[in-house]
Design a protein around this motif. Sequence first.
Motif, PDB file in Angstrom:
ATOM      1  N   LYS A 109      36.272   5.601 -81.387  1.00  0.00           N
ATOM      2  CA  LYS A 109      37.626   5.159 -81.036  1.00  0.00           C
ATOM      3  C   LYS A 109      37.827   5.137 -79.529  1.00  0.00           C
ATOM      4  N   ARG A 110      37.239   6.075 -78.819  1.00  0.00           N
ATOM      5  CA  ARG A 110      37.344   6.064 -77.361  1.00  0.00           C
ATOM      6  C   ARG A 110      36.784   4.756 -76.809  1.00  0.00           C
ATOM      7  N   LYS A 111      35.674   4.316 -77.384  1.00  0.00           N
ATOM      8  CA  LYS A 111      35.061   3.056 -76.965  1.00  0.00           C
ATOM      9  C   LYS A 111      35.959   1.870 -77.314  1.00  0.00           C
ATOM     10  N   GLU A 112      36.531   1.901 -78.515  1.00  0.00           N
ATOM     11  CA  GLU A 112      37.419   0.815 -78.941  1.00  0.00           C
ATOM     12  C   GLU A 112      38.658   0.733 -78.063  1.00  0.00           C
ATOM     13  N   PHE A 113      39.174   1.876 -77.637  1.00  0.00           N
ATOM     14  CA  PHE A 113      40.360   1.923 -76.783  1.00  0.00           C
ATOM     15  C   PHE A 113      40.034   1.568 -75.338  1.00  0.00           C
ATOM     16  N   GLY A 114      38.739   1.488 -75.015  1.00  0.00           N
ATOM     17  CA  GLY A 114      38.325   1.183 -73.644  1.00  0.00           C
ATOM     18  C   GLY A 114      38.602   2.321 -72.681  1.00  0.00           C
ATOM     19  N   GLN A 115      38.496   3.560 -73.167  1.00  0.00           N
ATOM     20  CA  GLN A 115      38.785   4.731 -72.340  1.00  0.00           C
ATOM     21  C   GLN A 115      37.512   5.468 -71.948  1.00  0.00           C
ATOM     22  N   LYS A 116      37.599   6.195 -70.839  1.00  0.00           N
ATOM     23  CA  LYS A 116      36.516   7.066 -70.403  1.00  0.00           C
ATOM     24  C   LYS A 116      36.801   8.525 -70.746  1.00  0.00           C
ATOM     25  N   PHE A 117      38.053   8.826 -71.073  1.00  0.00           N
ATOM     26  CA  PHE A 117      38.465  10.198 -71.345  1.00  0.00           C
ATOM     27  C   PHE A 117      39.038  10.302 -72.750  1.00  0.00           C
ATOM     28  N   PRO A 118      38.930  11.497 -73.360  1.00  0.00           N
ATOM     29  CA  PRO A 118      38.367  12.721 -72.771  1.00  0.00           C
ATOM     30  C   PRO A 118      36.841  12.667 -72.680  1.00  0.00           C
ATOM     31  N   ARG A 119      36.334  13.257 -71.623  1.00  0.00           N
ATOM     32  CA  ARG A 119      34.892  13.426 -71.504  1.00  0.00           C
ATOM     33  C   ARG A 119      34.466  14.467 -72.542  1.00  0.00           C
ATOM     34  N   VAL A 120      33.449  14.153 -73.326  1.00  0.00           N
ATOM     35  CA  VAL A 120      33.043  15.029 -74.426  1.00  0.00           C
ATOM     36  C   VAL A 120      31.805  15.822 -74.030  1.00  0.00           C
ATOM     37  N   VAL A 121      31.962  17.148 -74.049  1.00  0.00           N
ATOM     38  CA  VAL A 121      30.882  18.074 -73.703  1.00  0.00           C
ATOM     39  C   VAL A 121      30.517  18.868 -74.951  1.00  0.00           C
ATOM     40  N   LEU A 122      29.254  18.851 -75.335  1.00  0.00           N
ATOM     41  CA  LEU A 122      28.808  19.644 -76.473  1.00  0.00           C
ATOM     42  C   LEU A 122      28.168  20.931 -75.953  1.00  0.00           C
ATOM     43  N   GLN A 123      28.726  22.065 -76.358  1.00  0.00           N
ATOM     44  CA  GLN A 123      28.191  23.371 -75.948  1.00  0.00           C
ATOM     45  C   GLN A 123      27.398  23.986 -77.099  1.00  0.00           C
TER      46      GLN A 123
ATOM     47  N   SER B  11      46.963  11.380 -75.437  1.00  0.00           N
ATOM     48  CA  SER B  11      47.546  12.581 -74.830  1.00  0.00           C
ATOM     49  C   SER B  11      47.246  12.747 -73.341  1.00  0.00           C
ATOM     50  N   GLY B  12      46.161  12.118 -72.877  1.00  0.00           N
ATOM     51  CA  GLY B  12      45.762  12.308 -71.484  1.00  0.00           C
ATOM     52  C   GLY B  12      44.744  13.410 -71.296  1.00  0.00           C
ATOM     53  N   LEU B  13      44.280  14.026 -72.387  1.00  0.00           N
ATOM     54  CA  LEU B  13      43.269  15.078 -72.280  1.00  0.00           C
ATOM     55  C   LEU B  13      42.048  14.544 -71.539  1.00  0.00           C
ATOM     56  N   ARG B  14      41.560  15.316 -70.566  1.00  0.00           N
ATOM     57  CA  ARG B  14      40.467  14.847 -69.732  1.00  0.00           C
ATOM     58  C   ARG B  14      39.093  15.372 -70.159  1.00  0.00           C
ATOM     59  N   GLN B  15      39.059  16.517 -70.813  1.00  0.00           N
ATOM     60  CA  GLN B  15      37.765  17.067 -71.230  1.00  0.00           C
ATOM     61  C   GLN B  15      37.896  17.766 -72.572  1.00  0.00           C
ATOM     62  N   LEU B  16      36.967  17.458 -73.474  1.00  0.00           N
ATOM     63  CA  LEU B  16      36.931  18.098 -74.782  1.00  0.00           C
ATOM     64  C   LEU B  16      35.573  18.757 -74.955  1.00  0.00           C
ATOM     65  N   ILE B  17      35.569  20.086 -75.041  1.00  0.00           N
ATOM     66  CA  ILE B  17      34.346  20.842 -75.267  1.00  0.00           C
ATOM     67  C   ILE B  17      34.229  21.116 -76.765  1.00  0.00           C
ATOM     68  N   VAL B  18      33.104  20.740 -77.334  1.00  0.00           N
ATOM     69  CA  VAL B  18      32.855  20.972 -78.762  1.00  0.00           C
ATOM     70  C   VAL B  18      31.773  22.033 -78.895  1.00  0.00           C
ATOM     71  N   SER B  19      32.105  23.128 -79.565  1.00  0.00           N
ATOM     72  CA  SER B  19      31.157  24.224 -79.763  1.00  0.00           C
ATOM     73  C   SER B  19      30.385  23.990 -81.051  1.00  0.00           C
ATOM     74  N   MET B  20      29.067  23.858 -80.942  1.00  0.00           N
ATOM     75  CA  MET B  20      28.224  23.572 -82.100  1.00  0.00           C
ATOM     76  C   MET B  20      26.871  24.242 -81.880  1.00  0.00           C
ATOM     77  N   ASP B  21      26.524  25.188 -82.717  1.00  0.00           N
ATOM     78  CA  ASP B  21      25.370  26.050 -82.436  1.00  0.00           C
ATOM     79  C   ASP B  21      24.258  25.924 -83.477  1.00  0.00           C
ATOM     80  N   GLY B  22      24.042  24.705 -83.966  1.00  0.00           N
ATOM     81  CA  GLY B  22      22.966  24.427 -84.907  1.00  0.00           C
ATOM     82  C   GLY B  22      23.056  22.985 -85.340  1.00  0.00           C
ATOM     83  N   ILE B  23      21.937  22.354 -85.645  1.00  0.00           N
ATOM     84  CA  ILE B  23      21.983  20.955 -86.072  1.00  0.00           C
ATOM     85  C   ILE B  23      21.600  20.788 -87.540  1.00  0.00           C
TER      86      ILE B  23
END
Length: 259
Positions: free
Chosen positions: A108-122, A69-81
Amino acid sequence: MLQTELFQSVIHQVKDHLTWLHLYFQGEPFLHPQFLDLVSFAHSQGIFTSTSTNAHYLDEKRVDNLLKSGLRQLIVSMDGITQEVYEQYRVGGKLEKVEQGLRLLLQKRKEFGQKFPRVVLQFLVTGQNEHQIPALKKWVKELGVDELQLKTTQIYDFENGSELIPSELGYSRYVPDGKGKWKLKKKIKNKCWRMWQGAVVTWDGKVVPCCFDKDAQHVMGNFSSETMDQIWKSAPYQAFRGQLLKDRTQIEICKNCTE
């Protein structure tokens, strides 16, 4: 639900001034059937795209389409482990699904050889989960997430305290006032860069000043009948900005904001 025609109309109007688009406002974006088509369209117009998700819908098909899709940043909201802590804030959420989706995306991002989307865990730090921060940092490093953000939590009626206020006040927006109550840590100043930097468009075309207006109480205009240029310079917008510069405490959504 946001209609494609409205979305494309907004993008066409603002693309010459828009550099960064966050496709999210008080909901789960991946519930929209055409969400990744909207991302692709914005990306095709040269706009940096970002979104925020609870990561419960990152199955194999969506991940493949997400990477295309071309998405550049994906923020994942996760508030407990652990599930026990996670579900206290994310009611009904399944931590296992979040971890599975994240691992699949990063693999899959690694398999595709991509740097994006950048994954941010909040991680919203609360009194219920602050003890998990050391283990969280190890978990994030092992998983290979690009960035971890420890965020302070907005609490309604904070004056009387809450179990959500962390004991480590470095992670809190609030501090004791010395009189048995709580107060904002930062003094509210009569200014806010957001009023001149951007705006929020709701699913039905309303323009509101910022993401703190969760219920669209301050509508500055509507794309169904106005252009962005008209809305940006409208009397309601000018009056809102003027009130903010004069006395921000008179605006309800600004009273509990440390921006």
